[in-house]
Each structure stands twice: as C-alpha cells, then as structure tokens.
Design an enzyme around this catalytic site. Structure first.
Site, PDB file in Angstrom:
ATOM      1  N   ARG A   1      74.353  48.456 -11.911  1.00  0.00           N
ATOM      2  CA  ARG A   1      74.537  49.268 -10.714  1.00  0.00           C
ATOM      3  C   ARG A   1      73.749  48.744  -9.518  1.00  0.00           C
ATOM      4  O   ARG A   1      72.547  48.502  -9.596  1.00  0.00           O
ATOM      5  CB  ARG A   1      74.145  50.722 -10.989  1.00  0.00           C
ATOM      6  CG  ARG A   1      74.382  51.642  -9.791  1.00  0.00           C
ATOM      7  CD  ARG A   1      74.036  53.075 -10.129  1.00  0.00           C
ATOM      8  NE  ARG A   1      75.033  53.675 -10.993  1.00  0.00           N
ATOM      9  CZ  ARG A   1      74.760  54.568 -11.939  1.00  0.00           C
ATOM     10  NH1 ARG A   1      73.521  54.915 -12.170  1.00  0.00           N
ATOM     11  NH2 ARG A   1      75.728  55.076 -12.667  1.00  0.00           N
TER      12      ARG A   1
ATOM     13  N   HIS B   1      72.942  45.802 -21.633  1.00  0.00           N
ATOM     14  CA  HIS B   1      71.665  46.101 -20.979  1.00  0.00           C
ATOM     15  C   HIS B   1      70.498  45.415 -21.676  1.00  0.00           C
ATOM     16  O   HIS B   1      69.373  45.432 -21.186  1.00  0.00           O
ATOM     17  CB  HIS B   1      71.469  47.627 -20.975  1.00  0.00           C
ATOM     18  CG  HIS B   1      70.318  48.099 -20.153  1.00  0.00           C
ATOM     19  ND1 HIS B   1      69.182  48.655 -20.706  1.00  0.00           N
ATOM     20  CD2 HIS B   1      70.118  48.095 -18.811  1.00  0.00           C
ATOM     21  CE1 HIS B   1      68.333  48.987 -19.743  1.00  0.00           C
ATOM     22  NE2 HIS B   1      68.870  48.654 -18.588  1.00  0.00           N
TER      23      HIS B   1
ATOM     24  N   TYR C   1      56.860  45.134 -12.356  1.00  0.00           N
ATOM     25  CA  TYR C   1      57.169  46.021 -13.473  1.00  0.00           C
ATOM     26  C   TYR C   1      56.280  45.693 -14.670  1.00  0.00           C
ATOM     27  O   TYR C   1      56.057  44.527 -14.990  1.00  0.00           O
ATOM     28  CB  TYR C   1      58.627  45.856 -13.919  1.00  0.00           C
ATOM     29  CG  TYR C   1      59.677  46.368 -12.969  1.00  0.00           C
ATOM     30  CD1 TYR C   1      59.380  46.687 -11.644  1.00  0.00           C
ATOM     31  CD2 TYR C   1      61.000  46.507 -13.387  1.00  0.00           C
ATOM     32  CE1 TYR C   1      60.359  47.136 -10.782  1.00  0.00           C
ATOM     33  CE2 TYR C   1      61.989  46.960 -12.525  1.00  0.00           C
ATOM     34  CZ  TYR C   1      61.661  47.271 -11.227  1.00  0.00           C
ATOM     35  OH  TYR C   1      62.634  47.715 -10.374  1.00  0.00           O
TER      36      TYR C   1
END
Length: 686
Positions: free
Chosen positions: A403, A433, A466
C-alpha cells in the site's frame, strides 16, 4: 468458564489511541524541539492514511444495506461519529502543541514567521522569491456557478480565496489556488544578528496574493486553506500478469479521485466559504474536521536542519555484530553459526554485503528474495542487478500491492526485468509480506543454502529508523523449508507442513494456537507457564479470545504492542493475567517476537506477521525459530529491557489514557537507549 461476551476495543478507535501516543511525543518536553515537530508530522501523516483507508472502509460499510450491526459486530455509523469526536479533540491538541513549539523555537532564536510578520527587507526577499520560483507554478481557478466545481486532488493543499470590495455591495468573487507539492515547503530567510527566520510556502503565497489577483478590481483578498483526503482503496483486476500491472497503474491514477473522506479546513474560514465547499463536494458532517491554517503537516518531517544540535536527536553510530566481518567471506562465517543483526543499532550494510558477495562469488548460482517496500535509491536492487549481470539466476518477488508503494514497486519491477532478473508477482489474492532471502551455492558438487530472514523490509532508509531483527543462517532445516516456500510461490501454490518455519496463510494461526494451548496445559498442571509477545498490532478476534482463555488458565502474558490493540487487559474473568505496554520513541518499534515458556524449554520466534486477520489468513508471512542459544538469550534480554521501560512505555488499559508505564523502580529505563548500550557493552566485554 466465562460465558460473557469477550471485551474487545474497536480497532479504529484503538488506532486513534495509538496515534495519541505519537502526539504525546510531540508534547514531551524531554524530546528535542525539532524532533517534536517531526512527531507532529508523523501524527498528521498517520491520520491521512487512516482516513484514506480505514474511514473509507467504514463509509462503505454504512452504505451496504445487507451488512447489519449484528453481522459486523459493531455499528459503523456509530464508530464514524466516535472517530470524529476523537479526531476533533486531537486536532485541537495538535494546534495548541504547534503554537507552543513555535514559541519554544523563538526562545532558541528560530522564528517561524507568517505573512503578517515580515518587515520591509524580508518582505522584499519573499516577493522576489515568489516571482522567481512560485508564481510560474500558480494557476488560480475562478469559481463559477455555471461551471463544474474544480476536482480537488487527494492530500493537496488548496487556498479557497475570497475577493471582496470593502464598503461596497459589489458581489464577491471566489477562487481556488492549488499549492504546488513540487515546491519547497520552507523558505529560510536571511539571518539577522544570529537569529534564524523561516516562512512557510503557504504564507509566502498569502503575502503575495495581490500579485496573483491584481487584474480584478477588489481591495480585499482573503485565503483559507483546506485539504481533502480521499478513499485510497484500489479496485483491481485479480489476474497477476501484464494486465495486472496495467490495472494497478490505472487504479493509482483513480486513487487521486476517490470519494472524499475528510475535509480538513482552517477553522477561521467564514461559514459561507465552508458551506460553498461542502455543498460542491456533497460532504457529510462526519467528514468535516476543523484545523489550523497549515495542512499537509507531513512535510514538517523535512523541517530545515538549523539551530543548535541539541534541538535534534543525536545520530547513533551503528555497532558491529560480533565476529561478523564484511572484510571476510560472510558465507563462510554463516556456514559455521547464526548471526543476528539488530536494526538500527547495528548496520543494515551486512545485508547489502551478503548480497554483494553472492553477486560476485563464482560458486553462487541462484538468489531468491522477496521485496515489499524499497528505498528510493535501493542498493538492494543494485546488488541484485549486479548478480544477474554476473550470470546468477536472480528470482525476485516484488509485492506490487504494498500500500502506497505500488508506483515505486512498478518502477523497480521494470528496472529488474530490463537487467534480466526473473520477477515474480506472487500468488493471486495474497500479499507477499514476508521478508526472506536465500542464496544457493555449489559446494563439493552439492547445493548449499544461506539465508536471511527478517522482521522488517529490505529497505536501507527505514532500516535506520525502524527497530527490527535480521537473521543470517545456514541451518539445513530452515533453508530446506525456505526452498520449498520459494518453489511454491514461483508455482503459485499455497501449501503447509513446514517443519521449522511458521507460514501464513496456512499455518500461523494453527501453530500459534498450539503454542498457546501448550502453555494452558502447563498452567493447569501447575507448571510455570508464560508468553511474551511483541508486535505492531493485535486485532484478530479469535487470537484475542485464545489469549483470554490462556489468561483464565493462569498463563502469565506480557504483550508489547506499538499500534492498535483490541484486547483489553486486566478485565476480571478474561484478562487478569495480561499486561500490555506500548513503546513510542525515536525509532519505530517494528519487530515481531514470540517467546513461549514451554515448561523451562523456552522457544523464541521472529516473524514478519502481526496478529491481525489479514496477516494470519490472507498474506504470505514467515515466522522463523531462533535455535542458537546465544542469540535466543540476547533476544530474551532485549525483551526484558523493553518490559522494564518506565520512560517511553505506555500502559494499554481499559481507560485508554496512555498512562506512562511505571515499574516501581526509581531508576529510569528507556528501551532504545538501554538496548544500544546493552549491545555496545556486549562487544566491549569480549
């Protein structure tokens, strides 16, 4: 057994409470001042996506008559009203924080000026910049009742302009100005006596409105900002082929014209102007969100790097991974033992070097990799292209439906195919994913496999922001499972019966529930039973009910959940043995980790999947075991550091008040600082 309906928090409402934690960081005086501005930007960007996706979905549910409240388990209309009430309060807090931060910047000799605060010399500087750089890009559109209202593009700032004649009954004119997104949002003005001055693009245009509308005979020009957030979901052809890429490209163009979900507008806008837009766009009251005069606050992520270094977080120097040297052959090292890279505390370059070595090693024959989100100038892509040029077979699965990264992934797909890389688009109906890579090397006439499995994307940029874990291993059982998985993906096949890996959509739910059942069995046998689970989100209802069962059996459960959490802890008869914290700090906590007590034979898994229905049932995800006892202990100790956090951890509770987590210890514990120091000390001890 409790027969009451299990307590669940609506996922959209839970997400808003998560975003409130981001806003807390902007309010935290201990956070460096410019970093607080960036947390405002993150809050704003998060909210944009929330409206584009989640609110859009709820609006669809409202219009589907067949979906009753009983079928859904909630009333979408009621949830939309709750969302608006929460968001309006958050926007008010946001505006107050912005004004407060502006004052604190001024105390640090940095002044954000508006169009009313320019002196003559700065005004001349702004006018010249406007004429040279901005005016050629400005195209005002006069609003005419006899013509269709201009199409307002998604997440673009507009000025709704009112032209009037003071002390006259002359009819007003209205116009729209699109603020070009290609222009720099901040203009740094000349210093004066060591004072720094900045003006936003919005206020540069406001200051020069007379130069845009000089042809009209009006002596008053007012401009009020607004921004439309549109439905971002895609209506796609499900065939994975050239037609799929073509359909996706067309859908991305349509995305700009999705149904309006939110109108964020300057709260000082006169009601007549607001009504004009509302009527033209046919908006409902739930869509109207009053804000301040500045929208698209996500641009503030790129706030100018000026002023003292104390206004920003210090840049950390990535630590080395003990014994894993990029100056030696990494494959030879990985053959002997497993290595764990803890990002961003340790360098993502290890992954780059792994691929670069594979690209030039004459004994390497094949590289398989899955790619979900890529950096803008991806060194991962360069390494894969180099491998293909060197005659290696490179099989690359690019997830085109990542997305908001679809356009970038289409671009990279073209680049890879041009260079002879075999690009696979996955399996129809399932997003890929997982983050996995496998290198095949011929050794003594046989194939030997080397793997990297990660909780985060193969993205150099996000790897600096991250918190993730990346495992290098040559474990024959894990690599055998990986070979099977890559083969299945290439053949568009979903299968199960993996011996070491935990794979969605076929096994993750089943294996997770088996782990939980084992802890329940141990608890009922009066054995030590516990779980420590870390993830981004917990929303799958069946999993939550399973965790409630475990809590009722006496299993001690500790959850670290950064984002949405639909489970409600400490509820009598359901979750009395469940504790939930959320950590929001400098870096984004992105890792997924499972630790199960297993009656003293503790098991540790790292995963790409959150505990959401889509990750469990509708995506290709991979969880992988940590077999090396040293690495297993390292992960356990890092998790214990997180559970001790009493500085940046918040309690997730039934009050949804984001109360800071207190551990009863007066010494301050802060996960991200303490984890870095923990890893640093481990290196120094050896």
């Amino acid at each position: 057994m409790n027969k009451e309906k299990p307590p669940l928090l609506n996922r959209e409402i839970s997400w808003l409470y998560f975003n409130a934690r981001v806003l807390q960081e902007a309010a935290d005086q201990s956070v460096p001042l410019i970093e607080r501005i960036k947390f405002l930007a993150i809050f704003s960007s998060n909210l944009d996506e929330f409206y584009r996706v989640r609110v859009a979905t709820l609006n669809r549910l409202v219009t589907v008559v067949s979906k009753t409240k009983d079928e859904l388990g909630f009333n979408p209309k009621k949830i939309l009203n709750q969302i608006k009430n929460i968001v309006v309060k958050q926007e008010k807090k946001f505006n107050l924080l912005y004004e407060q931060i502006i004052k604190e910047l001024a105390e640090n000799k940095i002044f954000i000026l508006n169009d009313q605060q320019l002196n003559v010399s700065r005004g001349m500087f702004v006018k010249k910049h406007f004429r040279d750089k901005i005016l050629p890009a400005i195209v005002p559109i006069i609003i005419d009742d006899h013509k269709p209202f201009p199409e307002l593009r998604d997440r673009v700032i507009y000025f709704l302009v009112k032209l009037s004649q003071i002390d006259s009954k002359k009819k007003c004119k209205y116009a729209l100005i699109e603020i070009p997104a290609t222009l720099e949002r901040f203009l740094i003005l000349p210093d004066t006596h060591d004072l720094k001055f900045i003006i936003l693009l919005d206020d540069v245009i406001r200051y020069c409105l007379d130069e845009i509308f000089f042809v009209f005979d009006y002596n008053r020009v007012e401009a009020y900002s607004l921004q439309v957030t549109r439905d971002a979901e895609l209506d796609l052809d499900t065939n994975v082929s050239d037609r799929f890429i073509e359909a996706l490209s067309k859908s991305l163009q349509k995305r700009k014209k999705g149904k309006p979900m939110r109108l964020l507008y300057d709260s000082s806008m006169p009601i007549e102007l607001l009504n004009l837009v509302v009527n033209k766009l046919n908006l409902h009251s739930e869509s109207l969100i009053p804000g301040n005069k500045y929208h698209n606050f996500k641009d503030f992520i790129a706030f100018p790097s000026i002023g003292s270094d104390l206004l920003r977080y210090k840049t950390i120097v990535p630590l080395p991974v003990k014994e894993l040297s990029v100056n030696k052959g990494m494959l030879e090292l990985i053959k002997k033992k497993d290595y764990l890279v803890n990002l961003p505390y340790q360098s993502f370059d290890y992954i780059i070097h792994f691929l670069r070595e594979a690209a030039i090693d004459p004994h390497v024959t094949t590289i398989h990799i899955t790619l979900y989100r890529l950096a803008e100038n991806s060194r991962i892509i360069n390494a894969l292209i180099n491998a293909a040029r060197n005659g290696k077979k490179v099989v690359c699965l690019v997830e085109l439906k990542a997305r908001f990264d679809e356009q970038a992934n289409i671009y990279w797909t073209g680049k890879l195919e041009e260079e002879g890389v075999n690009v696979n688009y996955g399996i129809t109906g399932y997003k890929v994913h997982t983050k996995i890579c496998m290198v095949t090397r011929t050794e003594k006439g046989k194939n030997t496999y080397y793997a990297n499995l990660a909780t985060g994307n193969y993205n150099e940029k996000t790897a600096k922001l991250y918190c993730d874990h990346s495992l290098f291993t040559a474990h024959p059982g894990i690599t055998k499972d990986l070979s099977k998985l890559f083969r299945n993906i290439e053949n568009k096949k979903i299968s199960k019966d993996y011996e070491h890996l935990i794979v969605s959509p076929t096994e993750t739910r089943e294996k997770l529930f088996a782990f939980i059942d084992r802890e329940i069995k141990n608890a009922k046998a009066k054995k030590n039973a516990y779980m420590i689970l870390k993830m981004n989100s917990l929303a799958d209802e069946k999993t939550i009910k399973k965790l409630y069962d475990a809590s009722n059996a006496g299993v001690q459960i500790k959850l670290i959940i950064r984002g949405m959490c639909c489970l409600i802890p400490s509820q009598k008869g359901f979750s009395e043995n469940i504790q939930v914290i959320s950590i929001i700090d400098k870096f984004l906590e992105h890792a997924r980790i499972w630790i199960f007590g297993n009656n003293g034979k503790e098991e540790v898994y790292l995963l790409s999947a959150d505990l959401m229905t889509r990750n469990l049932d509708h995506r290709i995800e991979v969880g992988f075991p940590i077999y090396d006892p040293v690495i297993r202990q390292e992960i356990k100790e890092m998790m214990e550091i997180q559970l001790m956090d009493n500085t940046k951890a918040r309690e997730v509770n039934s009050l949804n008040n984001n109360k800071y987590h207190k551990t009863g210890v007066k010494v301050p514990y802060r996960t991200q600082i303490d984890t870095y120091n923990y890893l640093k000390n481990k290196i120094q001890q050896n």
